[in-house]
Design a protein around this motif. Structure first.
Motif, PDB file in Angstrom:
ATOM      1  N   PRO A 108       0.713  -1.207  -0.096  1.00  0.00           N
ATOM      2  CA  PRO A 108      -0.037  -0.009   0.015  1.00  0.00           C
ATOM      3  C   PRO A 108       0.650   1.259  -0.021  1.00  0.00           C
ATOM      4  CG  PRO A 108       0.165  -0.980   2.224  1.00  0.00           C
ATOM      5  CD  PRO A 108       0.839  -1.817   1.105  1.00  0.00           C
TER       6      PRO A 108
ATOM      7  N   GLY B 181       0.799  -1.387  -7.257  1.00  0.00           N
ATOM      8  CA  GLY B 181       0.170  -1.022  -5.934  1.00  0.00           C
ATOM      9  C   GLY B 181      -0.507  -2.086  -5.137  1.00  0.00           C
ATOM     10  N   GLY B 182      -0.258  -2.093  -4.033  1.00  0.00           N
ATOM     11  CA  GLY B 182      -1.098  -3.317  -3.438  1.00  0.00           C
ATOM     12  C   GLY B 182      -0.605  -4.708  -3.803  1.00  0.00           C
ATOM     13  N   ASP B 183      -1.729  -5.493  -4.310  1.00  0.00           N
ATOM     14  CA  ASP B 183      -1.486  -6.822  -4.852  1.00  0.00           C
ATOM     15  C   ASP B 183      -1.858  -6.905  -6.146  1.00  0.00           C
ATOM     16  OD1 ASP B 183      -1.706 -10.006  -3.999  1.00  0.00           O
ATOM     17  OD2 ASP B 183      -3.183  -9.394  -5.688  1.00  0.00           O
TER      18      ASP B 183
ATOM     19  N   ILE C 149      -5.525  -7.768  -7.308  1.00  0.00           N
ATOM     20  CA  ILE C 149      -6.815  -7.193  -6.792  1.00  0.00           C
ATOM     21  C   ILE C 149      -7.021  -5.877  -7.373  1.00  0.00           C
ATOM     22  CG2 ILE C 149      -8.126  -6.224  -4.526  1.00  0.00           C
ATOM     23  CD1 ILE C 149      -7.471  -8.818  -3.637  1.00  0.00           C
ATOM     24  N   PHE C 150      -7.924  -5.776  -8.212  1.00  0.00           N
ATOM     25  CA  PHE C 150      -8.441  -4.532  -9.174  1.00  0.00           C
ATOM     26  C   PHE C 150      -7.297  -3.935  -9.539  1.00  0.00           C
ATOM     27  CE2 PHE C 150     -11.798  -4.636  -5.320  1.00  0.00           C
ATOM     28  CZ  PHE C 150     -12.531  -5.255  -6.184  1.00  0.00           C
TER      29      PHE C 150
ATOM     30  N   THR D  11      -2.656  -5.990   0.064  1.00  0.00           N
ATOM     31  CA  THR D  11      -3.692  -4.988  -0.677  1.00  0.00           C
ATOM     32  C   THR D  11      -3.999  -4.089   0.048  1.00  0.00           C
ATOM     33  OG1 THR D  11      -5.895  -5.110  -2.101  1.00  0.00           O
ATOM     34  CG2 THR D  11      -5.771  -6.510  -0.071  1.00  0.00           C
ATOM     35  N   SER D  12      -4.389  -2.819  -0.419  1.00  0.00           N
ATOM     36  CA  SER D  12      -4.687  -1.609   0.279  1.00  0.00           C
ATOM     37  C   SER D  12      -5.935  -1.707   1.081  1.00  0.00           C
ATOM     38  CB  SER D  12      -4.675  -0.279  -0.566  1.00  0.00           C
ATOM     39  OG  SER D  12      -5.584  -0.737  -1.819  1.00  0.00           O
TER      40      SER D  12
ATOM     41  N   TYR E 216     -12.876  -0.253  -3.053  1.00  0.00           N
ATOM     42  CA  TYR E 216     -11.578   0.603  -3.762  1.00  0.00           C
ATOM     43  C   TYR E 216     -12.297   1.206  -4.757  1.00  0.00           C
ATOM     44  CZ  TYR E 216      -8.799  -3.602  -2.256  1.00  0.00           C
ATOM     45  OH  TYR E 216      -8.118  -4.526  -1.579  1.00  0.00           O
ATOM     46  N   MET E 217     -11.586   2.361  -5.086  1.00  0.00           N
ATOM     47  CA  MET E 217     -11.754   3.500  -6.505  1.00  0.00           C
ATOM     48  C   MET E 217     -13.301   3.931  -6.391  1.00  0.00           C
ATOM     49  SD  MET E 217      -9.897   1.321  -9.543  1.00  0.00           S
ATOM     50  CE  MET E 217     -10.507  -0.297  -9.178  1.00  0.00           C
TER      51      MET E 217
ATOM     52  N   ALA F 155      -3.472   5.473   2.890  1.00  0.00           N
ATOM     53  CA  ALA F 155      -3.204   4.447   4.139  1.00  0.00           C
ATOM     54  C   ALA F 155      -1.596   4.278   3.900  1.00  0.00           C
ATOM     55  CB  ALA F 155      -3.826   3.282   3.986  1.00  0.00           C
TER      56      ALA F 155
ATOM     57  N   ALA G 151      -7.898   6.267  -1.830  1.00  0.00           N
ATOM     58  CA  ALA G 151      -8.810   5.962  -0.427  1.00  0.00           C
ATOM     59  C   ALA G 151      -9.527   4.652  -0.686  1.00  0.00           C
ATOM     60  CB  ALA G 151      -9.667   7.070  -0.106  1.00  0.00           C
ATOM     61  N   ILE G 152      -9.561   4.035   0.627  1.00  0.00           N
ATOM     62  CA  ILE G 152     -10.396   2.950   0.894  1.00  0.00           C
ATOM     63  C   ILE G 152     -11.801   3.295   1.687  1.00  0.00           C
ATOM     64  CG2 ILE G 152     -10.640   0.768   2.393  1.00  0.00           C
ATOM     65  CD1 ILE G 152      -9.137   0.409  -0.318  1.00  0.00           C
TER      66      ILE G 152
HETATM   67  C1  LIG Z   1      -6.513   0.405  -9.478  1.00  0.00           C
HETATM   68  S1  LIG Z   1      -6.721   0.085  -7.647  1.00  0.00           S
HETATM   69  C2  LIG Z   1      -5.510  -0.977  -7.307  1.00  0.00           C
HETATM   70  C3  LIG Z   1      -5.635  -1.642  -6.001  1.00  0.00           C
HETATM   71  C4  LIG Z   1      -4.379  -2.313  -5.680  1.00  0.00           C
HETATM   72  N1  LIG Z   1      -4.112  -3.461  -6.768  1.00  0.00           N
HETATM   73  C5  LIG Z   1      -4.493  -2.978  -4.203  1.00  0.00           C
HETATM   74  O1  LIG Z   1      -4.440  -4.246  -4.181  1.00  0.00           O
HETATM   75  O2  LIG Z   1      -4.323  -2.347  -3.472  1.00  0.00           O
HETATM   76  C6  LIG Z   1      -6.590   1.598  -7.042  1.00  0.00           C
HETATM   77  C7  LIG Z   1      -7.130   1.779  -5.679  1.00  0.00           C
HETATM   78  O3  LIG Z   1      -6.852   1.102  -4.629  1.00  0.00           O
HETATM   79  C8  LIG Z   1      -6.802   1.781  -3.401  1.00  0.00           C
HETATM   80  N2  LIG Z   1      -5.545   2.273  -2.806  1.00  0.00           N
HETATM   81  C9  LIG Z   1      -4.440   1.998  -3.374  1.00  0.00           C
HETATM   82  N3  LIG Z   1      -3.392   2.432  -2.573  1.00  0.00           N
HETATM   83  C10 LIG Z   1      -3.931   3.117  -1.536  1.00  0.00           C
HETATM   84  C11 LIG Z   1      -3.474   3.677  -0.172  1.00  0.00           C
HETATM   85  N4  LIG Z   1      -2.168   3.534   0.054  1.00  0.00           N
HETATM   86  N5  LIG Z   1      -4.355   4.100   0.509  1.00  0.00           N
HETATM   87  C12 LIG Z   1      -5.801   4.103   0.397  1.00  0.00           C
HETATM   88  N6  LIG Z   1      -6.198   3.397  -0.816  1.00  0.00           N
HETATM   89  C13 LIG Z   1      -5.453   2.889  -1.783  1.00  0.00           C
HETATM   90  C14 LIG Z   1      -7.638   3.140  -3.810  1.00  0.00           C
HETATM   91  O4  LIG Z   1      -9.262   2.986  -3.723  1.00  0.00           O
HETATM   92  C15 LIG Z   1      -7.310   3.209  -5.310  1.00  0.00           C
HETATM   93  O5  LIG Z   1      -8.372   4.180  -6.064  1.00  0.00           O
END
Ligand SMILES: C[S@@+](CC[C@H](N)C(=O)[O-])C[C@H]1O[C@@H](n2cnc3c(N)ncnc32)[C@H](O)[C@@H]1O
Length: 270
Positions: A33, A109-111, A114-115, A139-140, A188-189, A218, A246-247
């Protein structure tokens, strides 16, 4: 493990060998994240070995700073309103770099699954017969809840959890079954759709007082948390200028945040 042993050496000791990113291979890895402490050791191994790191906008600069000095960073995402790289363009680039013999780290970013369109990229690599490996990331949706002291599951409260994308190709998505499932929803998103989606959830029968929270950026230095009942969430987010990334989490688990924070404070005093 002695204090002088690096995390990477400790990993190699457990596996008999350090994971090797070979020329012509792609590692499709999650960067977590934001906080570099939440990277996996395999993602770190990729960062240290890659010739080229193709990364998304949400990969934290502190994570990219861990790249080896030989690595070239390539940005593949949205920035400053400019047109984003197309998915086809990104996969074509990964295939070309691998065919040229580069060690490629595709960092998301994240996993990655996941999205994050990681599935599409993995399928394209498989179709092109490029050897690749998937490295999961935190994942975030989970990291943000942990950062905000909101338990994702709690015995006696919820036996399941819904991960949902507020924005997607199918924007006529039917939210009603999710609202009626009686489970916490981690969005998410969703920030640009927050008004509309909270309204739909309320119309579908979710209680107006359902506890909800927004965790923005986060695990980064810009992290912010907002807690409000569902009916007031969108207005509070607007008033307090909450922005993506944001989540958003909706459900009774949010109510345990004060208790967890209280317990943390008590434990620290002891
Ligand atoms: C395209 S998705 C990717 C998600 C990513 N693959 C994951 O597993 O976290 C992008 C969304 O992830 C969330 N996101 C990613 N990083 C974040 C963070 N540090 N804090 C809060 N939300 C985050 C937000 O909702 C953002 O709009």
């Amino acid at each position: 493990m002695t204090t002088s042993t690096t995390a990477w050496e400790a990993l190699a000791a457990q596996r008999s060998t350090v994971p090797v990113l070979a020329p012509g291979h792609v590692w499709l890895a999650g960067a977590g994240p934001g906080d570099p402490g939440l990277l996996t050791l395999d993602a770190l191994a990729g960062l240290r070995q890659a010739d080229v790191i193709v990364h998304d906008a949400l990969v934290d600069p502190r994570v990219l700073a861990l790249a080896g000095s030989q690595a070239r960073l390539e940005f593949a995402g949205k920035r400053g309103g400019k047109p984003s790289a197309t998915q086809a363009g990104i996969t074509a680039r990964l295939v070309m770099l691998a065919r040229r013999g580069a060690r490629v780290l595709r960092l998301k970013g994240g996993d990655p699954f996941i999205f994050g369109r990681g599935g599409e990229e993995a399928m394209a690599l498989a179709a092109a017969q490029i050897p690749f490996r998937i490295i999961p990331g935190i994942t975030s949706g989970l990291a943000a809840l942990a950062a905000a002291a909101i338990p994702a599951t709690l015995r006696g409260v919820n036996r399941a959890l819904i991960f949902a994308a507020g924005h997607g190709a199918d924007d006529d998505f039917d939210w009603v079954p999710l609202a009626r499932a009686g489970l916490p929803i981690v969005f998410y998103m969703v920030m640009h759709q927050l008004e509309r989606i909270t309204k739909v959830l309320l119309q579908a029968g979710l209680d107006a007082q359902t506890p909800a929270a927004i965790i923005a950026s986060a695990t980064t230095p810009n992290e912010r948390v907002l807690v409000a009942p569902l009916e007031k969430l969108a207005a509070a987010a607007r008033e307090q200028s909450f922005e993506p990334p944001a989540i958003v989490v909706i459900g009774d688990i949010v109510d345990f945040r004060p208790r967890l924070l209280g317990e943390v404070a008590t434990a620290e005093k002891e």
